[in-house]
Design a protein around this motif. Structure first.
Motif, mmCIF file in Angstrom:
data_model
loop_
_atom_site.group_PDB
_atom_site.id
_atom_site.type_symbol
_atom_site.label_atom_id
_atom_site.label_comp_id
_atom_site.label_asym_id
_atom_site.label_seq_id
_atom_site.Cartn_x
_atom_site.Cartn_y
_atom_site.Cartn_z
ATOM 1 N N TYR B 283 0.817 -1.225 0.000
ATOM 2 C CA TYR B 283 0.000 0.000 0.000
ATOM 3 C C TYR B 283 0.847 1.270 0.000
ATOM 4 N N ARG B 284 2.162 1.149 -0.185
ATOM 5 C CA ARG B 284 3.001 2.340 -0.210
ATOM 6 C C ARG B 284 2.672 3.216 -1.418
ATOM 7 N N PRO B 285 3.006 4.495 -1.462
ATOM 8 C CA PRO B 285 3.557 5.263 -0.352
ATOM 9 C C PRO B 285 2.475 5.712 0.641
ATOM 10 N N ILE B 286 2.941 6.442 1.670
ATOM 11 C CA ILE B 286 2.024 6.960 2.689
ATOM 12 C C ILE B 286 1.206 8.089 2.079
ATOM 13 N N ASP B 601 13.516 10.396 5.389
ATOM 14 C CA ASP B 601 14.660 9.556 5.065
ATOM 15 C C ASP B 601 14.244 8.461 4.108
ATOM 16 N N CYS B 602 14.235 8.792 2.818
ATOM 17 C CA CYS B 602 13.848 7.797 1.819
ATOM 18 C C CYS B 602 14.874 6.672 1.848
ATOM 19 N N ASN B 603 14.385 5.438 1.935
ATOM 20 C CA ASN B 603 15.352 4.357 1.895
ATOM 21 C C ASN B 603 15.346 3.608 0.573
ATOM 22 N N GLY B 604 14.767 4.258 -0.409
ATOM 23 C CA GLY B 604 14.960 3.793 -1.773
ATOM 24 C C GLY B 604 14.175 2.570 -2.183
ATOM 25 N N CYS B 605 12.941 2.405 -1.676
ATOM 26 C CA CYS B 605 12.171 1.222 -2.079
ATOM 27 C C CYS B 605 11.719 1.338 -3.524
ATOM 28 N N GLY B 606 11.698 2.572 -4.046
ATOM 29 C CA GLY B 606 11.423 2.743 -5.461
ATOM 30 C C GLY B 606 10.001 3.102 -5.814
ATOM 31 N N VAL B 607 9.068 2.947 -4.878
ATOM 32 C CA VAL B 607 7.662 3.106 -5.258
ATOM 33 C C VAL B 607 7.340 4.542 -5.674
ATOM 34 N N CYS B 608 7.970 5.505 -5.018
ATOM 35 C CA CYS B 608 7.644 6.899 -5.341
ATOM 36 C C CYS B 608 8.009 7.226 -6.785
ATOM 37 N N ALA B 609 9.199 6.790 -7.208
ATOM 38 C CA ALA B 609 9.609 7.045 -8.589
ATOM 39 C C ALA B 609 8.799 6.186 -9.560
ATOM 40 N N ALA B 614 4.454 10.257 -4.097
ATOM 41 C CA ALA B 614 5.324 10.636 -2.988
ATOM 42 C C ALA B 614 4.553 10.440 -1.702
ATOM 43 N N ASN B 615 5.272 10.357 -0.598
ATOM 44 C CA ASN B 615 4.592 10.361 0.690
ATOM 45 C C ASN B 615 3.848 11.682 0.828
ATOM 46 N N VAL B 616 2.591 11.618 1.214
ATOM 47 C CA VAL B 616 1.814 12.829 1.431
ATOM 48 C C VAL B 616 1.475 12.880 2.909
HETATM 49 S S1 SF4 Z 1 10.504 5.532 -2.365
HETATM 50 FE FE1 SF4 Z 1 8.879 6.544 -1.217
HETATM 51 S S2 SF4 Z 1 7.895 4.920 -0.059
HETATM 52 FE FE2 SF4 Z 1 9.852 4.101 -0.761
HETATM 53 S S3 SF4 Z 1 11.257 4.474 0.908
HETATM 54 FE FE3 SF4 Z 1 11.436 6.244 -0.455
HETATM 55 S S4 SF4 Z 1 9.948 7.714 0.372
HETATM 56 FE FE4 SF4 Z 1 9.456 5.733 1.290
#
Ligand code: SF4
Lengths: 213, 626
Positions: B283-286, B601-609, B614-616
């Motif tokens: 269900y990402r992102p927030i 602190d984006c940890n790079g899961c990739g879903v936003c791109a 983006a996290n809202v």
């Molecule tokens: S890509 Fe988006 S959901 Fe994934 S870690 Fe970064 S900020 Fe969080």
């Protein structure tokens, strides 16, 4: 105290709601209405409503009763206001203010009348014989099976009157004393199937005859 | 089409079934449209009972979204209980919708939501009761059978039965699909034509365009038949939740449901990244809703329903940025009318208990926390960012405020778990109880009680643990026995655990490939249904069905995949990079933490791109950002 006695009718699909679900539905309607219903005190406040005898699932009711307390005085419009938000099939017939110390509905109501509709092809001769037999005997024992227990009950004492009028059966029952039959149980005794059933009235049967609650 | 109502026939049976109100429809706020005036229709089917299905927010949202469109119609159907099913079969009555008691087969689309693997047999049973051929390839004409929900992230076990899977959030894509149905019907086209053109809609997986190929490990994977077919189907996502429809005239169920309260969805997605949790990934992102909008929605919902509780729904409500303010606003608006606020999902910390205390101003209920693992080491492995201090702070706060019963949820069978980790659950529970007794207010007489819910871990697709197998039967049994032995002497702790066979079957259907379709069909033929219900679950019939197909659910459940192994669900994407999942899996092995990405602190899961999102996070007017 601002206490009212309400007469409601239940018809249509909503008759299939269990009594508890019907109460929940009525309470939600009261909340939608915005009327100032009074609540009990304590950790789990609940609306101050007390109901008369539970309506049997699947059986409609022309005059079912509950007593309701308001926290503040309400204006004349309140009955229309409530009717506007009641779910389909639930209708407020009338309401009257109640004096302090009135006997509770559950304690007072002891008599009920039903109208039972039978199918077109009902065998009236056999039915009339069955009714006659029921009245001739002074006991009529049925077995009621619930998930928890199997009980044998004599329902004869509760039946005050049973009359056939064409495809209609009029039944009058005493409540609260001896066990009362369910409509389905009575149908089985009489060997008929039932199309629909309605509780037409609830009464207080006392020295002065039957009076409305 | 859609002209027949079988209400008179259904009505006749109502005196003879339990809880007849579940079959009548006509609930307050029900939407009932004139079928003659719409151009496409769908029946939303929940493959479990009315009481469970009506608590499901997804159903409410799709129902509202479709019916908000003038030319489209959506009705509801649920799995009938055994007594009603018997009546339907005896009298050859088809399964029906609740709004108008129309046979399911009269609709253009029959859509299922797949919330739980153990409801799959109900999907088949409902199709059969609806007199719709079970196998997709056998269905020539309408209806189109579709499915959505979290389980479609591995659609393969049902891929023989379903025409189209909807991947991701369904409110927009259902409408696109229905509009296409309308177009095709107007043109006089058939279902094949529809499927061909549906390929152009994003987020739809249409199994008939993919061939089944055996990978070198033996699992069956799916490959596109041609270049026009997407190799990977990416989920659909509502980027701005504030702009999506939300049901404000919520249906009032006719019978008490499992969560009988208003549903206010405050956010979707979760940034915590617990490594076992599928919901936390798919269900990402927030996406948080605006608090002022929520306040207004709550007002309208309460006015339209008269509900006594407002449930704040999300994966972890205490995480919502403006949660305190939101609760204050809702309490200010509604507590004078005895309408309360409920927080169904609490975090394990003192802050959450404060929130709970706040909402208890109106009504008092029990508290539940989910530390998930007993030892710190294992909690690090699963990235459950909860310390022992958090756990004690939460439970002590709860006990000192007068709660006397607390539920704690744990899992056994997690990757890298040792018997010491299992014993740590019992140990932690006892220490929580002892600490609780010290802080318990003197005036409270009632002894403290702890209930431990201990589930067996089921590895789910699209999580960092997707490569791990479940523990086998013997190991799970041993771990359950170990816990029982530890806790037997302690009367104030109640231990509940899950049936192992059910968990392993769940794991097999969560991770299995399209070969499971045949097993499912056999199990269905043998009479399996309501498998999530203890009283109906038939482990023996399931075992037979697997044997007859030459498969073993234990092997599928416990199979471990290597990094470069093909996975049965690799053609479905929730937008997360598979490399990131693998990295997370490696970090798990060494117990390294990954921080919540909600704080930037984006940890790079990739879903936003990958999903242009983006996290809202919600803010309130007047919030000053330091
Ligand atoms: S890509 Fe988006 S959901 Fe994934 S870690 Fe970064 S900020 Fe969080």
């Amino acid at each position: 105290m601002n206490k009212w006695r309400l007469s409601l009718s239940i018809s249509g699909k909503i008759v299939y709601l269990s009594h508890l679900d019907l109460l929940a539905s009525f309470e939600r309607a009261l909340r939608r209405s915005g009327l100032p219903v009074a609540y009990s005190l304590g950790f789990n406040p609940h609306m101050l409503i007390s109901w008369g005898p539970a309506h049997p699932v699947g059986v409609g009711g022309d005059n079912e009763y509950c007593d309701l307390v308001f926290a503040e005085p309400v204006d004349e419009q309140w009955q229309q206001q409530l009717n506007a938000v009641l779910p389909d099939g639930l209708h407020l017939n009338s309401a009257r203010p109640l004096l302090d110390g009135a006997t509770s509905l559950m304690a007072a109501i002891n008599y009920a009348q039903y109208l039972i509709e039978l199918p077109d092809n009902v065998n009236t001769t056999a039915l009339d014989v069955a009714i006659e037999q029921l009245f001739k005997s002074d006991s009529c024992v049925i077995e009621r099976i619930s998930p928890k227990a199997r009980k044998r009950l004599d329902i004869r004492g509760a039946i005050d009157m049973l009359k056939r009028d064409g495809k209609l059966l009029c039944l009058s029952c005493r409540l609260g004393g001896t066990p009362t039959p369910k409509i389905s149980e009575l149908a089985e005794i009489l060997g008929v199937t039932v199309c629909s059933a309605r509780r037409t009235g609830l009464f207080i049967d006392g020295n002065n005859g039957k009076i409305l609650p | 089409m859609l002209t027949i109502s079988i209400w008179p026939q259904i009505k006749k049976n109502l005196p003879d079934v339990q809880k007849p109100a579940q079959y009548i429809g006509g609930e307050f706020n029900q939407i009932s449209k004139d079928a003659a005036k719409v151009s496409a229709s769908m029946v939303f089917c929940f493959p479990d009972t009315y009481e469970i299905g009506m608590s499901h927010l997804g159903l409410r949202i799709i129902y509202e979204a479709i019916n908000a469109e003038e030319d489209l119609l959506c009705e509801r159907a649920f799995a009938p209980q055994a007594d009603m099913e018997a009546k339907l079969r005896q009298q050859h009555l088809p399964l029906f919708s609740l709004e108008n008691h129309r046979p399911l087969k009269e609709f253009d689309i029959v859509g299922f939501t797949l919330q739980y693997e153990m409801s799959y047999s109900n999907v088949l049973n409902m199709l059969e009761l609806a007199e719709i051929p079970l196998i997709a390839a056998d269905r020539m004409g309408w209806p189109l059978v579709i499915a959505g929900g979290p389980c479609v992230y591995n659609p393969e076990p049902l891929s023989d039965f379903i025409d189209v899977f909807v991947i991701g959030e369904g409110e927009q894509v259902s409408i696109e699909l229905m509009r296409l149905v309308k177009e095709i019907k107007n043109e006089g086209g058939d279902k094949q034509e529809l499927l061909n053109r549906a390929l152009k809609i994003d987020g739809l997986y249409i199994p008939c365009f993919y061939k089944k190929v055996a990978a070198k490990t033996g699992v069956i994977i799916r490959e596109p038949e041609s270049g026009q077919v997407p190799a990977v189907v990416k989920k659909r996502l509502c980027v701005d939740l504030d702009k999506t429809v939300f049901p404000l005239k919520a249906l009032l169920p006719n019978i008490q449901t499992v969560h009988d309260r208003l549903m206010l969805e405050i956010m979707r997605g979760c940034g915590r990244g617990c490594r076992f949790c599928q919901a936390g990934i798919i269900y990402r992102p927030i996406r948080e809703r605006d608090p002022d909008l929520l306040r207004e929605q709550a007002r309208q919902l309460v006015a339209a329903t008269g509900y006594e509780d407002i449930g704040l729904l999300s994966l972890s409500s205490a995480d919502y940025s403006c949660i305190s303010e939101l609760i204050d606003m809702l309490m200010a608006d509604h507590s004078c009318r005895n309408v309360g606020v409920a927080l169904p999902s609490l975090r394990v910390d003192a802050f959450s208990v404060d929130l709970a205390a706040k909402v208890q101003q109106v009504r008092k209920s029990g508290l539940t926390f989910a530390p998930e693992a007993g030892s710190q080491q294992l909690r690090n492995i699963i990235n459950k960012g909860v310390s022992e201090e958090n756990i004690f702070a939460a439970t002590e706060a709860a006990f000192s405020q007068g709660y006397t019963a607390i539920k704690l949820y744990f899992m056994i069978g997690l990757p890298y778990e040792s018997n010491e980790d299992v014993v740590a659950i019992a140990d932690l529970a006892q220490r929580v109880l002892l600490a609780g007794r010290k802080v318990k207010p003197a005036e409270i007489r009632k002894p403290l009680k702890l209930t431990l819910g201990v589930a067996s871990f089921v590895p789910k697709p699209h999580t960092p643990f997707q490569w791990h197998g479940a523990n086998n039967e013997e190991v799970l049994k041993e771990k359950q026995e170990l816990l029982k032995k530890q806790l037997r002497p302690i009367k104030s702790i109640t231990l509940n655990y899950h049936d192992i066979t059910t968990s392993l079957l769940e794991a097999a259907f969560a991770r299995g490939d399209s070969r499971l379709g045949k097993v499912l069909l056999r199990a269905h033929d043998k009479g399996c249904r309501f498998d999530g219900w203890k009283e109906y679950f038939r482990a023996d019939l399931w075992a037979q069905a697997f044997v007859e197909e030459g498969l073993d659910y234990r092997n599928i459940a416990t199979q471990t995949f290597a990094c470069d192994d093909a996975l049965p669900w690799q053609h479905i994407s929730c937008g997360i990079d598979s490399d990131w999942l693998w990295q997370e899996n490696l970090k798990a092995a060494s117990g390294q933490p990954t921080v919540d990405c909600r704080n930037g602190d984006c940890n790079g899961c990739g879903v936003c791109a990958n999903l242009a999102s983006a996290n809202v996070l919600a803010t309130r007017a007047g919030d000053d950002h330091e």
